[in-house]
Design an enzyme around this catalytic site. Sequence first.
Site, PDB file in Angstrom:
ATOM      1  CD  GLU A 116       0.520  -6.010 -21.543  1.00 53.71           C
ATOM      2  OE1 GLU A 116       1.265  -5.962 -20.352  1.00 53.71           O
ATOM      3  OE2 GLU A 116       0.856  -6.199 -22.532  1.00 53.71           O
ATOM      4  CG  HIS A 232       6.402 -13.848 -19.005  1.00 51.70           C
ATOM      5  ND1 HIS A 232       5.510 -14.650 -19.588  1.00 51.70           N
ATOM      6  CD2 HIS A 232       5.909 -12.389 -19.340  1.00 51.70           C
ATOM      7  CE1 HIS A 232       4.602 -13.724 -20.362  1.00 51.70           C
ATOM      8  NE2 HIS A 232       4.972 -12.655 -20.249  1.00 51.70           N
ATOM      9  NE  ARG A 278       3.986 -10.266 -16.658  1.00 53.34           N
ATOM     10  CZ  ARG A 278       4.845  -9.464 -17.292  1.00 53.34           C
ATOM     11  NH1 ARG A 278       6.050  -9.123 -16.851  1.00 53.34           N
ATOM     12  NH2 ARG A 278       4.614  -9.062 -18.491  1.00 53.34           N
ATOM     13  CG  HIS A 337       9.816 -11.727 -18.031  1.00 55.23           C
ATOM     14  ND1 HIS A 337       9.959 -11.806 -19.327  1.00 55.23           N
ATOM     15  CD2 HIS A 337       9.057 -10.947 -17.981  1.00 55.23           C
ATOM     16  CE1 HIS A 337       9.516 -10.924 -20.134  1.00 55.23           C
ATOM     17  NE2 HIS A 337       8.810 -10.126 -19.179  1.00 55.23           N
ATOM     18  NE  ARG A 372       8.696  -5.892 -15.155  1.00 58.92           N
ATOM     19  CZ  ARG A 372       8.130  -6.175 -16.264  1.00 58.92           C
ATOM     20  NH1 ARG A 372       7.370  -5.526 -16.968  1.00 58.92           N
ATOM     21  NH2 ARG A 372       8.437  -7.416 -16.870  1.00 58.92           N
TER      22      ARG A 372
END
Length: 508
Positions: A116, A232, A278, A337, A372
């Site tokens: 990821e 997100h 992100r 998110h 994060r």
Amino acid sequence: MAHRTQHDGVLVVGAGLAGLSAALSAAPRKALVLTGAPLNHGCSSAWAQGGMAAALSAQDDPALHAADTVAAGAGLVDPERAALLAREGAAAVRRLAELGAPFDRDAAGDFSLSLEAAHSRARVARVKGDQAGRAIMAAVSAAALAQRHIEVRDGMRLRGLLQDETGRVRGVVVEHGGQLHEITAPAVVLATGGIGGLYAVTTTPPELRGEGLGLAALAGALIGDPEFVQFHPTAIDIGRDPAPLATEALRGEGARLVNGNGEAFMAAYHPDAELAPRDVVARAIHAELAAGRGAFLDARAAVGDHFPDAFPAVFAACLSGGVDPRVQPIPVAPACHYHMGGMVTDERGATSLPGLFAAGECASTGVHGANRLASNSLLEAAVFGARAGAAAREAEAASARITRTAAAPVLPEGAVTELRRAMSAEAGVVRDATGLSRLLAQLDALEAAHGRTPELVAARLTAACALDRRESLGAHFRADAPETPAEPRRTLVTLDALPASPACIAAE
């Protein structure tokens, strides 16, 4: 007057992965778990798609995982806490597997690991592509219900914290069936989730509105980094509340982000393109949408006919909105998110208030910083939830007189809708001083009309500290101050130190 009962053990508020991990590790002490919704409902843990990140392969190492966590956090991650999370991560995943979580395995029986964004290794353990949260929570819930030391009571809404004359937290005020109840305990663990329900577009259960955070702040707890909200990038834009999620694993499999003309655009925003951090991806999609070009996740070549088996949750969500991702690009938009901020805790989950512990998204453990790292949230919930439960079981009953028992006021649903719209408009992916000031004025008006509700307190902490941080860092992007500081500093603040014309305390 509220009825008061006494619990001789650990009192846990919240039944997501953090709360149930705390309850399980409280043994042999009794653990009473209070939750608003039945188990596996109303918690973000059950909705998590990506999986759990941990150094589970021979090609990986906890030090590499910790380094990736620190890098993603844009200078605000506590390196020692990141090392602790990574060091205990693999054992936490294996413990969940032993409880029955059916992680994907390869032909040799080892964990099947995915790559990821911002991870230097494939280290994300998944379940059927996008079913990790649901499957993990099913296993943990069954394990908790089988334990004789754990009692779960649902239908309980947290309305306040009980404190004695020394300021120690001595229990909670909850609402059940329209009646208020006070429950005292030697230790309270708040695992109440994040603030997604404060935003009009969110991927989390909308009932999670930062109430635990707000009530802790009202009680005087130290709050860390509330301005850092992760959006997100790829919520499925089909007009649903909450917005379904197109897991980041799709981009790991090779799905591309394209605009309405079918043009891939991420390479123009970051050299890592689809696998950029992100916050970068979220701002790129926001920019494409703001420019009127649209934004879509094209997984036709990467996944195609395998969608129903490889990513069943995403497939079902798309079909419910009239999109067949096997043959059509998926419309996407950024959505609230995850909240990196929360109650500041030590490595055992203890907050600044004696008797109060916190775990999961409502806590600020120091491992997420300003942004994060993908799939670290379930891991943090399991690792630090267990640590909080183990520390809370050592607490002894206090004898000082309880002096604070009042329940906080309730924000009417009409005002909640107004608040959510304002937060999305003014404290979203891109922020500026004008919008944040406008938001704070709206919060003033809502507070004047309805009192200091926990939701309004959580929103005020987020907005005021976002206005005070006159720079862009991680998930916090100021259009009027895009520069990144040379030496980032955390925000540490108490509610009493948050003036009306806000200025947060920046601490080294």
